[in-house]
Design a protein around this motif. Structure first.
Motif, PDB file in Angstrom:
ATOM      1  N   ARG A  70      -0.078  -8.056   0.591  1.00  0.00           N
ATOM      2  CA  ARG A  70       0.666  -7.741  -0.810  1.00  0.00           C
ATOM      3  C   ARG A  70      -0.290  -7.662  -1.899  1.00  0.00           C
ATOM      4  NH1 ARG A  70       6.873  -9.108  -1.664  1.00  0.00           N
ATOM      5  NH2 ARG A  70       7.190  -7.256  -2.747  1.00  0.00           N
ATOM      6  N   GLY A  71      -0.255  -6.537  -2.690  1.00  0.00           N
ATOM      7  CA  GLY A  71      -0.987  -6.578  -3.828  1.00  0.00           C
ATOM      8  C   GLY A  71      -1.242  -4.651  -4.132  1.00  0.00           C
ATOM      9  N   HIS A  72      -1.714  -4.558  -5.390  1.00  0.00           N
ATOM     10  CA  HIS A  72      -2.029  -3.066  -5.674  1.00  0.00           C
ATOM     11  C   HIS A  72      -0.796  -2.392  -5.348  1.00  0.00           C
ATOM     12  CE1 HIS A  72      -6.356  -4.786  -5.598  1.00  0.00           C
ATOM     13  NE2 HIS A  72      -6.053  -4.768  -4.120  1.00  0.00           N
ATOM     14  N   GLY A  73       0.320  -2.739  -5.516  1.00  0.00           N
ATOM     15  CA  GLY A  73       1.538  -2.097  -5.486  1.00  0.00           C
ATOM     16  C   GLY A  73       2.021  -1.827  -4.083  1.00  0.00           C
ATOM     17  N   LEU A  74       1.355  -2.356  -2.808  1.00  0.00           N
ATOM     18  CA  LEU A  74       1.587  -2.269  -1.571  1.00  0.00           C
ATOM     19  C   LEU A  74       1.811  -3.562  -0.852  1.00  0.00           C
ATOM     20  CD1 LEU A  74      -1.827  -0.059  -0.822  1.00  0.00           C
ATOM     21  CD2 LEU A  74       0.625   0.893  -1.302  1.00  0.00           C
ATOM     22  N   ARG A  75       2.586  -3.249   0.159  1.00  0.00           N
ATOM     23  CA  ARG A  75       2.934  -4.258   1.166  1.00  0.00           C
ATOM     24  C   ARG A  75       2.418  -3.772   2.545  1.00  0.00           C
ATOM     25  NH1 ARG A  75       7.593  -4.467   2.204  1.00  0.00           N
ATOM     26  NH2 ARG A  75       8.465  -2.860   1.185  1.00  0.00           N
ATOM     27  N   PHE A 113      -1.814  -2.847  10.603  1.00  0.00           N
ATOM     28  CA  PHE A 113      -0.916  -2.973   9.648  1.00  0.00           C
ATOM     29  C   PHE A 113      -0.367  -1.852   9.401  1.00  0.00           C
ATOM     30  CE2 PHE A 113      -3.630  -6.820   8.906  1.00  0.00           C
ATOM     31  CZ  PHE A 113      -2.784  -7.674   8.675  1.00  0.00           C
ATOM     32  N   ALA A 114       1.169  -1.569   8.831  1.00  0.00           N
ATOM     33  CA  ALA A 114       1.759  -0.936   8.442  1.00  0.00           C
ATOM     34  C   ALA A 114       1.822  -0.853   6.757  1.00  0.00           C
ATOM     35  CB  ALA A 114       3.505  -0.582   8.905  1.00  0.00           C
ATOM     36  N   ILE A 115       1.592   0.261   6.450  1.00  0.00           N
ATOM     37  CA  ILE A 115       1.508   0.356   4.777  1.00  0.00           C
ATOM     38  C   ILE A 115       2.572   0.975   4.142  1.00  0.00           C
ATOM     39  CG2 ILE A 115       0.350   0.973   2.575  1.00  0.00           C
ATOM     40  CD1 ILE A 115      -2.275   1.837   4.798  1.00  0.00           C
ATOM     41  N   PHE A 116       3.262   0.059   3.372  1.00  0.00           N
ATOM     42  CA  PHE A 116       4.594   0.665   2.385  1.00  0.00           C
ATOM     43  C   PHE A 116       4.352   0.160   1.107  1.00  0.00           C
ATOM     44  CE2 PHE A 116       6.009  -0.923   6.626  1.00  0.00           C
ATOM     45  CZ  PHE A 116       6.871   0.060   7.013  1.00  0.00           C
ATOM     46  N   SER A 117       4.893   0.984   0.194  1.00  0.00           N
ATOM     47  CA  SER A 117       4.994   0.885  -1.255  1.00  0.00           C
ATOM     48  C   SER A 117       5.746  -0.358  -1.509  1.00  0.00           C
ATOM     49  CB  SER A 117       5.617   2.095  -1.926  1.00  0.00           C
ATOM     50  OG  SER A 117       5.676   1.798  -3.317  1.00  0.00           O
ATOM     51  N   ASP A 118       5.393  -1.074  -2.701  1.00  0.00           N
ATOM     52  CA  ASP A 118       6.368  -2.104  -3.176  1.00  0.00           C
ATOM     53  C   ASP A 118       7.713  -1.528  -3.641  1.00  0.00           C
ATOM     54  OD1 ASP A 118       4.955  -4.660  -2.842  1.00  0.00           O
ATOM     55  OD2 ASP A 118       4.092  -4.659  -4.714  1.00  0.00           O
ATOM     56  N   GLN A 119       7.712  -0.151  -4.019  1.00  0.00           N
ATOM     57  CA  GLN A 119       8.962   0.466  -4.551  1.00  0.00           C
ATOM     58  C   GLN A 119       9.706   0.687  -3.570  1.00  0.00           C
ATOM     59  OE1 GLN A 119       9.313   0.410  -8.017  1.00  0.00           O
ATOM     60  NE2 GLN A 119       7.222  -0.669  -7.823  1.00  0.00           N
ATOM     61  N   ASP A 120       9.527   0.315  -2.025  1.00  0.00           N
ATOM     62  CA  ASP A 120      10.296   0.752  -0.843  1.00  0.00           C
ATOM     63  C   ASP A 120      10.536  -0.513  -0.091  1.00  0.00           C
ATOM     64  OD1 ASP A 120      11.462   1.903   1.336  1.00  0.00           O
ATOM     65  OD2 ASP A 120       9.703   2.663   1.969  1.00  0.00           O
ATOM     66  N   LEU A 124       6.995   5.021   5.638  1.00  0.00           N
ATOM     67  CA  LEU A 124       5.515   4.729   5.902  1.00  0.00           C
ATOM     68  C   LEU A 124       4.427   5.507   5.459  1.00  0.00           C
ATOM     69  CD1 LEU A 124       3.636   2.807   8.084  1.00  0.00           C
ATOM     70  CD2 LEU A 124       3.947   4.738   9.724  1.00  0.00           C
ATOM     71  N   LEU A 125       3.433   4.594   4.735  1.00  0.00           N
ATOM     72  CA  LEU A 125       2.547   5.469   4.097  1.00  0.00           C
ATOM     73  C   LEU A 125       1.240   5.583   4.717  1.00  0.00           C
ATOM     74  CD1 LEU A 125       2.770   3.515   0.388  1.00  0.00           C
ATOM     75  CD2 LEU A 125       3.877   5.668   1.158  1.00  0.00           C
ATOM     76  N   GLY A 126       1.026   4.816   5.875  1.00  0.00           N
ATOM     77  CA  GLY A 126      -0.148   4.997   6.621  1.00  0.00           C
ATOM     78  C   GLY A 126      -0.298   3.806   7.545  1.00  0.00           C
ATOM     79  N   GLY A 127      -1.491   3.558   7.790  1.00  0.00           N
ATOM     80  CA  GLY A 127      -1.933   2.460   8.730  1.00  0.00           C
ATOM     81  C   GLY A 127      -3.235   2.034   8.186  1.00  0.00           C
ATOM     82  N   CYS A 128      -3.276   0.683   8.418  1.00  0.00           N
ATOM     83  CA  CYS A 128      -4.953  -0.116   8.273  1.00  0.00           C
ATOM     84  C   CYS A 128      -4.973  -1.091   9.156  1.00  0.00           C
ATOM     85  CB  CYS A 128      -4.840  -0.485   6.695  1.00  0.00           C
ATOM     86  SG  CYS A 128      -6.559  -0.918   6.070  1.00  0.00           S
ATOM     87  N   GLY A 129      -6.065  -1.132   9.671  1.00  0.00           N
ATOM     88  CA  GLY A 129      -6.029  -2.257  10.755  1.00  0.00           C
ATOM     89  C   GLY A 129      -7.459  -2.677  11.022  1.00  0.00           C
ATOM     90  N   LEU A 130      -7.343  -3.895  11.781  1.00  0.00           N
ATOM     91  CA  LEU A 130      -8.604  -4.732  12.149  1.00  0.00           C
ATOM     92  C   LEU A 130      -8.583  -4.557  13.815  1.00  0.00           C
ATOM     93  CD1 LEU A 130      -8.186  -7.682   9.795  1.00  0.00           C
ATOM     94  CD2 LEU A 130      -9.928  -5.787   9.324  1.00  0.00           C
ATOM     95  N   ALA A 131      -9.844  -4.256  14.326  1.00  0.00           N
ATOM     96  CA  ALA A 131      -9.749  -4.354  15.923  1.00  0.00           C
ATOM     97  C   ALA A 131     -11.237  -4.521  16.032  1.00  0.00           C
ATOM     98  CB  ALA A 131      -9.234  -3.057  16.385  1.00  0.00           C
ATOM     99  N   GLY A 132     -11.797  -4.172  17.438  1.00  0.00           N
ATOM    100  CA  GLY A 132     -12.979  -4.471  17.863  1.00  0.00           C
ATOM    101  C   GLY A 132     -13.621  -5.661  17.414  1.00  0.00           C
ATOM    102  N   PHE A 133     -13.152  -6.806  17.543  1.00  0.00           N
ATOM    103  CA  PHE A 133     -13.609  -8.088  17.231  1.00  0.00           C
ATOM    104  C   PHE A 133     -14.646  -8.621  18.025  1.00  0.00           C
ATOM    105  CE2 PHE A 133      -9.418  -8.267  15.020  1.00  0.00           C
ATOM    106  CZ  PHE A 133      -9.816  -9.060  13.975  1.00  0.00           C
ATOM    107  N   ASP A 134     -15.602  -9.040  17.504  1.00  0.00           N
ATOM    108  CA  ASP A 134     -16.854  -9.594  18.300  1.00  0.00           C
ATOM    109  C   ASP A 134     -16.954 -10.889  17.970  1.00  0.00           C
ATOM    110  OD1 ASP A 134     -19.059 -10.478  19.130  1.00  0.00           O
ATOM    111  OD2 ASP A 134     -20.156  -8.440  18.937  1.00  0.00           O
ATOM    112  N   LYS A 135     -16.304 -11.858  18.545  1.00  0.00           N
ATOM    113  CA  LYS A 135     -16.347 -13.150  18.274  1.00  0.00           C
ATOM    114  C   LYS A 135     -17.750 -13.873  18.334  1.00  0.00           C
ATOM    115  CE  LYS A 135     -11.593 -14.061  19.482  1.00  0.00           C
ATOM    116  NZ  LYS A 135     -10.912 -12.891  19.615  1.00  0.00           N
TER     117      LYS A 135
END
Length: 188
Positions: free
Chosen positions: A6-11, A69-76, A82-93
Motif C-alpha cells: 500500500r502506498g502512493h494512492g494504490l493497493r 499483484f493486482a493493482i487497485f486504487s485506494d479510492q476503490d 482493476l488498474l493493471g498488474g505488477c509482478g515479480l517472477a523469474g527468481f534466481d535464488k
C-alpha cells in the motif's frame, strides 16, 4: 500471510482465481496498446485465458516462484476496477535476483500507476524477499515501459541482443536493475 502493498494512492494484492472477470475486462479493453509488448495479450484473449492464468498463480506463489499483484486504487475499497498488474517472477535464488514486470489498462495510462506500483513491488522484493537485484527487462521501442523504469530510478545497464521472444521473434531489450540502496525509503 498474503502480502499486501500500500502506498502512493494504490493497493496491491496478489491476484486470485476470483479475479477472472476483472482481469478479462482490463486486458480486453487494452489489447491494441499492450499486445505489441506482451505476448500473453493478443487479439483472441478470452475469459478462459484469464481463468487459466489465474488458476496457475497460487502454486507459483506457494513455491515463491512468482508474486503477481493486482493493482487497485485506494479510492476503490471494494476492488471493482482493476488498474493493471505488477509482478515479480523469474527468481534466481542462486544469484538472489528476480524480474519485475508491469502493465496498466489503457484507460488508466499516463497517470503514474505503473511507476507507483513498480516502486511498491520493487520495495517488497528488496525489503521483504531480500533479493539482491531486481531486473526490469523492456523491449526496445516500448517507450512507456522504458519511462517507468527510468522514473523509479532503475539503472539502465544496456541493450541485450535477442533477450526476449515475442510472437516467435527474438527481440532486443533494455536491461534495468534496482539493488538495495537505489530506492529512497519513502518511495517503497
Amino acid at each position: 500471510m498474503e502480502p499486501r502493498l500500500r502506498g502512493h494512492g494504490l493497493r496491491l494484492r496478489l491476484f486470485r482465481p476470483s479475479d477472472a472477470e476483472l482481469l478479462y475486462e482490463a486486458v480486453s479493453g487494452s489489447i491494441p496498446e499492450i499486445s505489441p509488448w506482451l505476448p500473453w495479450c493478443h487479439a483472441d484473449y478470452s475469459i478462459e485465458d484469464s481463468r487459466t492464468w489465474l488458476d496457475q498463480q497460487p502454486e507459483l506463489v506457494r513455491n515463491k516462484e512468482a508474486f503477481p499483484f493486482a493493482i487497485f486504487s485506494d479510492q476503490d475499497p471494494d476492488e471493482t476496477r482493476l488498474l493493471g498488474g505488477c509482478g515479480l517472477a523469474g527468481f534466481d535464488k542462486a544469484h538472489s535476483l528476480c524480474n519485475l514486470g508491469y502493465w496498466v489498462r489503457s484507460q488508466e495510462a499516463g497517470q503514474g500507476i505503473a511507476t507507483k506500483a513498480t516502486l511498491l513491488c520493487a520495495g517488497y522484493a528488496l525489503d521483504e524477499l531480500k533479493v539482491a537485484r531486481v531486473e526490469i527487462v523492456v523491449q526496445v521501442g516500448n517507450t512507456a515501459s522504458l519511462r517507468v523504469a527510468q522514473k523509479v530510478g532503475a539503472l539502465e545497464e544496456g541493450v541485450l541482443r535477442n533477450r526476449i521472444r515475442h510472437h516467435g521473434q527474438d527481440l532486443d531489450a533494455v536491461m534495468f536493475s534496482l539493488v538495495p540502496g537505489d530506492m529512497r525509503a519513502e518511495d517503497r
